[in-house]
Design an enzyme around this catalytic site. Structure first.
Site, PDB file in Angstrom:
ATOM      1  N   HIS A 160      -9.617  -6.215  10.314  1.00 32.81           N
ATOM      2  CA  HIS A 160     -10.225  -5.964   9.012  1.00 32.81           C
ATOM      3  C   HIS A 160     -11.655  -5.441   9.136  1.00 32.81           C
ATOM      4  O   HIS A 160     -12.465  -5.629   8.230  1.00 32.81           O
ATOM      5  CB  HIS A 160     -10.231  -7.240   8.161  1.00 32.81           C
ATOM      6  CG  HIS A 160      -8.876  -7.768   7.818  1.00 32.81           C
ATOM      7  ND1 HIS A 160      -8.099  -8.424   8.731  1.00 32.81           N
ATOM      8  CD2 HIS A 160      -8.164  -7.722   6.664  1.00 32.81           C
ATOM      9  CE1 HIS A 160      -6.943  -8.775   8.161  1.00 32.81           C
ATOM     10  NE2 HIS A 160      -6.965  -8.363   6.904  1.00 32.81           N
ATOM     11  N   GLU A 162       0.817  -1.211   0.000  1.00 41.69           N
ATOM     12  CA  GLU A 162       0.000   0.000   0.000  1.00 41.69           C
ATOM     13  C   GLU A 162       0.853   1.265   0.000  1.00 41.69           C
ATOM     14  O   GLU A 162       0.521   2.249  -0.674  1.00 41.69           O
ATOM     15  CB  GLU A 162      -0.951   0.003   1.208  1.00 41.69           C
ATOM     16  CG  GLU A 162      -2.109  -0.956   1.101  1.00 41.69           C
ATOM     17  CD  GLU A 162      -1.730  -2.398   1.403  1.00 41.69           C
ATOM     18  OE1 GLU A 162      -2.584  -3.283   1.185  1.00 41.69           O
ATOM     19  OE2 GLU A 162      -0.584  -2.634   1.857  1.00 41.69           O
TER      20      GLU A 162
END
Length: 325
Positions: free
Chosen positions: A130, A61
């Site tokens: 998550h 990322e």
């Protein structure tokens, strides 16, 4: 004319329209290509526009968000998908120290037309790492805009506005909303769609402000309250930065009571700032103290029973409205 589609399909439609209308628009992220995205929010875009416009990235990322900044300042309009909102933590330096500040550091000479889409929230059994919405992480930084679409219409229109914006925008989507349906008018581009809080249900006894997946729970709570003679006004906050408090303040003037409902922990949650602003600006209109409904002070459990008990429920929202009434 409006069309009934899912939240997910509205996200795809917004990107398809942008890709078709502007060759500078590029979609990037992990598995956004032939796989159609981990939540199918880029489905069929790879087949339609090819690998140069819809690009799979390495699992890094920091690298592809940083690359998107370079693309944005050199003429492209990248749309980045971060698979989970939690992964903003991986590239936080790029977001808040580079992307948010780049225009300021360049004396306003460069625009940063960049969108980060990311999917968060609980209710889908993804566990502690998550399931965060990310709302409280990014809303404090000047230079960023932060949108929270809770409906299919906003999933389309707020994303289209973000793609056209000359400044960086973070779109916080919610995985529990992906299959929900709503009306979307693809032809409408009027000022009513600008990201200010919107009253979605009128009432005169309480103002209930929510975001993302909590909006549907607040509407369900308002329906339950209505059966007992209590009419709650439900407001979808829609944008955390920039934040327009006027619709909320106007509602509190009418109802005399404010409840905020958010899928965030109490400490640092946006509800505290909404209540602070209301107390500062319309204190004399309050009939009783405001109430916050938030997550408890622990990470999201993986256990289905514990996750359900952790998320704010319709019953909690009803109880918050009728407390000391």
């Amino acid at each position: 004319m409006s069309t009934q589609i899912t939240y997910r399909d509205a996200i795809v439609a917004a990107q398809r329209e942008a890709l078709a209308g502007d060759s500078r628009v590029i979609v990037m992220g992990e598995d956004v290509g032939a796989a159609g995205g981990p939540f199918k929010t880029t489905q069929e875009l790879y087949e339609e526009f090819g690998p140069r416009r819809v690009r799979d990235t390495p699992i890094s990322e920091t690298a592809f968000v940083g690359a998107a900044l370079g693309m944005a300042v050199t003429g492209y309009r990248p749309i980045i998908e971060l698979m989970f909102a939690d992964f903003m933590g991986v590239c936080f330096d790029q977001i808040v120290n580079s992307i948010a500040k780049h225009r300021f550091m360049c004396g306003g000479r460069l625009e940063v037309p960049l969108v980060i889409r990311t999917i968060g929230g609980g209710g889908a059994r993804f566990g502690a790492q998550h399931s965060q919405t990310g709302e409280t992480w990014v809303r404090q930084f000047p230079g960023l805009k932060v949108y929270c679409p809770a409906t299919a219409s906003d999933a389309f229109h707020l994303l289209r506005q973000a793609i056209d914006d000359p400044d960086p925008v973070i779109i916080l989507e919610h995985k529990a909303l992906m299959s929900t349906q709503g009306e979307v008018d693809f032809t409408c581009r009027d000022s009513e769609l600008k990201p200010a809080p919107r009253v979605v249900r009128s009432g005169q006894h309480a103002t209930v402000v929510s975001s993302l997946a909590m909006l549907r729970r607040c509407i369900a709570a308002a329906d339950a309250l209505s059966r007992s003679g209590v009419e709650a006004e439900v407001i979808d906050i829609r944008a955390l930065r920039p934040f327009d408090a006027r619709p909320i303040l106007d509602s509190v003037k009418k109802t005399g009571f404010l409840v905020t409902v958010e899928e965030n922990h109490e400490l640092g949650g946006w509800g505290g700032d909404v209540i602070s602003r209301a107390i500062t600006d319309v204190f004399d209109w309050f009939d009783r103290p405001p109430v916050r409904v938030t997550l408890p002070d622990w990470p999201m459990p993986y256990s289905p029973a514990l996750e359900d008990a952790t998320l704010p429920s319709v019953e909690q929202i009803v109880a918050a409205v009728v407390t000391e009434r």
